[in-house]
Design an enzyme around this catalytic site. Structure first.
Site, mmCIF file in Angstrom:
data_model
loop_
_atom_site.group_PDB
_atom_site.id
_atom_site.type_symbol
_atom_site.label_atom_id
_atom_site.label_comp_id
_atom_site.label_asym_id
_atom_site.label_seq_id
_atom_site.Cartn_x
_atom_site.Cartn_y
_atom_site.Cartn_z
ATOM 1 N N HIS A 96 0.814 -1.223 0.000
ATOM 2 C CA HIS A 96 0.000 0.000 0.000
ATOM 3 C C HIS A 96 0.852 1.280 0.000
ATOM 4 C CE1 HIS A 96 0.276 0.121 4.397
ATOM 5 N NE2 HIS A 96 -0.615 -0.815 4.591
ATOM 6 N N HIS B 224 -5.626 -8.745 14.270
ATOM 7 C CA HIS B 224 -5.667 -7.528 13.423
ATOM 8 C C HIS B 224 -6.402 -7.879 12.136
ATOM 9 C CE1 HIS B 224 -4.620 -3.915 11.432
ATOM 10 N NE2 HIS B 224 -3.390 -4.188 11.053
ATOM 11 N N GLU C 217 -6.572 -6.169 9.232
ATOM 12 C CA GLU C 217 -6.093 -5.733 7.912
ATOM 13 C C GLU C 217 -5.889 -6.981 7.046
ATOM 14 O OE1 GLU C 217 -2.888 -2.851 7.870
ATOM 15 O OE2 GLU C 217 -3.270 -2.403 5.760
ATOM 16 N N ASP D 16 -3.834 -8.232 5.038
ATOM 17 C CA ASP D 16 -2.618 -9.050 4.971
ATOM 18 C C ASP D 16 -2.606 -10.112 6.071
ATOM 19 O OD1 ASP D 16 -2.445 -6.678 6.493
ATOM 20 O OD2 ASP D 16 -0.264 -6.748 6.562
ATOM 21 N N HIS E 165 -2.088 -1.304 14.840
ATOM 22 C CA HIS E 165 -2.006 -0.328 13.802
ATOM 23 C C HIS E 165 -3.365 0.252 13.383
ATOM 24 C CE1 HIS E 165 -1.574 -0.313 9.106
ATOM 25 N NE2 HIS E 165 -1.299 0.889 9.537
ATOM 26 N N ASP F 163 1.163 -6.204 14.110
ATOM 27 C CA ASP F 163 2.065 -5.319 13.352
ATOM 28 C C ASP F 163 3.193 -4.749 14.220
ATOM 29 O OD1 ASP F 163 0.829 -5.601 10.906
ATOM 30 O OD2 ASP F 163 -0.271 -3.710 10.997
ATOM 31 N N TYR G 197 9.974 0.273 8.912
ATOM 32 C CA TYR G 197 8.602 -0.177 9.186
ATOM 33 C C TYR G 197 7.919 0.762 10.182
ATOM 34 C CZ TYR G 197 4.729 -3.290 10.195
ATOM 35 O OH TYR G 197 3.468 -3.813 10.338
ATOM 36 N N HIS H 267 4.881 -9.607 10.850
ATOM 37 C CA HIS H 267 5.740 -9.426 9.669
ATOM 38 C C HIS H 267 7.196 -9.566 10.099
ATOM 39 C CE1 HIS H 267 2.542 -7.830 7.114
ATOM 40 N NE2 HIS H 267 2.236 -6.956 8.041
#
Ligand code: FEO
Length: 402
Positions: A28, A82, A84, A86, A148, A167, A195, A228
Site C-alpha cells: 500500500h 488484526h 487488515e 494481509d 495499527h 504489526d 517499518y 511481519h
C-alpha cells in the site's frame, strides 16, 4: 496437499505457519525492497489455536505448513489480532477448511472482519485483559487500538512467555530464517526503523500507551512474535526502548532535504542548502525524489529534526513527485520538525508558497520565508540558499538536547 511448506517450531508450544512473500515491492504505497512475510502461529494446546492468518493468495501455504504438524481440522480456535487484509484475507478459506469452534477478535475487530470479509461465521468478542483458556495453556488479550488499526490487539501466551504482537515490532523482510538474531543485523536495524516510520509513526500516543501498560504488567517475556518479519528473542527491553524513543520523537541535528528538479535549478539550490546545513553543524541528507521513494524519505525523517522541501514550479503547481511525497508525509504526521521551502520558477512564483502551506499544515515550525529563484540561480541566489541551510542548522542547535 503437498508437504513442500513446513511449520517451524519457535517455542515449546508454538509453530510459525505463515507465508513468505519474496517479490512484493508495493505494500500500500510502501516500497518493500526486501519482500515481507505474513506470520501466523499455531499454538499446540489442548484447544489447538491459530493466531492470525495470511494474505489471501497465501492461504494454501499456511494450511500446508499447519498440516506438517497437525491435521488442520483439529484447530479449535482462531485468534484474529488484526483485521487488515494481509492478516485476515485468508480467514474465510481457513474457516471453511478448519471449521473452528470459535474465532476471537476485539469488538472493533469483529466489526472490521465482517465489513471486510462478510463472514457467515460468528466472531466471539474479547476484551482488554481477558484471559482465554486453551485447556492446558492460557492466552491473555491486550487491546492496542491504532497500533495499527482501531481493531488491533496483541495476545500473550504465558506458558511460553511469548507475545504475539501483530504489526507491532514487525518489519517487511522476507527470509527463510525465523529469528532476528539469525539475520544480518544492519538489514534488521534498517527494516525495523523503516517499518516504524511508514506504519506506526502517526500513532505515538497509542504506541506509548501500550509500552507503559506492558511495563506495568511486567509480564515475563522471552519472545516477541510479530505478524511481519523475524521473531525477536534477544534484548526485548532494548526493542521496547527503541519504540519509546521513536514515539517521543526528540529532534536531532539531522536535516532531510527533499526536492525534485526540471532543469537543475532547484537541484543547485538544494545542494547550496545542504552545504549551508553542513557548514552550520547539521547533518544533511539530500534526497532527489525521482530516485528516492516516499517510504525511504519517511525512514530518513524518523530521527530527523528538520525537513526542507524544494520544488520547481510546474504549471502553477508543486512538481508531482514532490506533491506525492508531501501528501504521504502529511499522513504520517511526523512531530517536532522545523523546516522551510525553496524552489525555482519561470513566470509564476506559486509552488514554494504551496509547499510552505503544506509544511504549515503538517505543523512543521517554519524558520524562514520560502526562498524562490527565477529561472536559474546566480551566485547571490545560491548564497541565499546556503544562508537558509545555516539558519536551519542554527535553529536545530537551539532545540536539540545533544
Ligand atoms: Fe500488517 Fe496493519 O497490517
Amino acid at each position: 496437499m503437498s508437504d513442500n511448506f513446513r511449520a517451524v517450531q519457535v517455542s515449546e508450544h508454538v509453530y510459525w505457519v505463515g507465508a513468505i512473500d519474496w517479490p512484493v515491492r508495493n505494500f500500500h504505497g510502501y516500497l518493500t525492497g526486501r519482500g515481507t512475510t505474513y506470520n501466523a502461529y499455531l499454538i499446540l494446546a489442548d484447544k489447538i489455536t491459530l493466531v492470525d492468518t495470511v494474505k489471501k493468495p497465501f492461504t494454501g501455504e499456511l494450511l500446508e505448513r499447519v498440516a506438517s504438524v497437525v491435521d488442520p481440522g483439529r484447530i479449535a480456535y482462531i485468534i484474529s489480532n488484526h483485521s487488515e487484509m494481509d492478516h485476515s484475507g485468508g480467514l474465510p478459506a481457513v474457516i471453511e477448511a478448519v471449521r473452528p469452534d470459535k474465532v476471537f477478535a476485539s469488538a472493533n475487530g469483529a466489526k472490521a472482519l465482517q465489513d471486510h470479509l462478510h463472514l457467515d461465521h460468528q466472531i466471539t468478542v474479547v476484551k482488554d485483559d481477558q484471559q482465554l483458556s486453551l485447556g492446558n495453556l492460557d492466552v491473555t488479550f491486550l487491546m492496542t487500538p491504532m497500533v495499527h488499526w482501531p481493531d488491533s490487539m496483541i495476545s500473550y501466551l504465558a506458558q511460553d512467555k511469548l507475545l504475539f504482537s501483530q504489526d507491532g515490532f514487525g518489519m517487511h523482510l522476507a527470509s527463510t530464517e525465523r529469528f532476528a538474531d539469525q539475520l544480518d543485523q544492519d538489514v534488521v536495524t534498517q527494516e525495523f526503523a523503516k517499518y516504524y516510520a511508514n506504519i506506526l509513526l502517526p500513532y505515538p500516543g497509542p504506541v506509548s500507551k501500550i509500552l507503559t501498560k506492558l511495563a506495568g504488567l511486567n509480564l515475563p517475556l522471552a519472545m516477541i512474535a510479530p505478524d511481519h518479519g523475524p521473531i525477536w528473542r534477544r534484548d526485548l527491553d532494548g526493542l521496547r526502548a527503541q519504540y519509546a524513543k521513536w514515539a517521543a520523537r526528540e529532534p536531532t541535528r539531522k536535516a532531510v532535504v527533499i526536492f525534485d528538479t526540471m532543469w537543475h535549478s532547484t537541484e543547485l539550490m538544494a545542494r547550496a542548502v545542504g552545504e549551508g546545513l553542513a557548514g552550520g553543524g547539521a547533518v544533511a541528507k539530500l534526497m532527489r525524489l525521482d530516485v528516492s521513494h516516499r517510504s525511504e524519505v519517511a525512514a530518513e525523517l524518523l530521527e530527523a529534526g528538520a525537513l526542507l522541501v524544494g520544488s520547481p514550479n510546474l504549471n502553477n503547481n508543486v512538481f508531482p513527485t514532490v506533491a506525492d511525497v508531501m501528501t504521504y508525509l502529511r499522513g504520517l504526521r511526523p512531530a517536532n520538525l522545523i523546516g522551510a521551502a525553496f524552489g525555482s520558477y519561470g513566470w509564476n512564483n506559486t509552488a514554494t508558497q504551496q509547499l510552505n502551506n503544506m509544511l504549515t499544515e503538517m505543523k512543521v515550525e517554519i524558520v524562514s520565508e520560502p526562498v524562490s529563484v527565477k529561472y536559474v540561480p546566480d551566485d547571490q541566489a545560491l548564497a541565499r540558499c546556503r544562508q537558509l541551510g545555516e539558519l536551519v542548522a542554527t535553529a536545530l542547535k537551539r532545540i536539540c538536547k545533544d
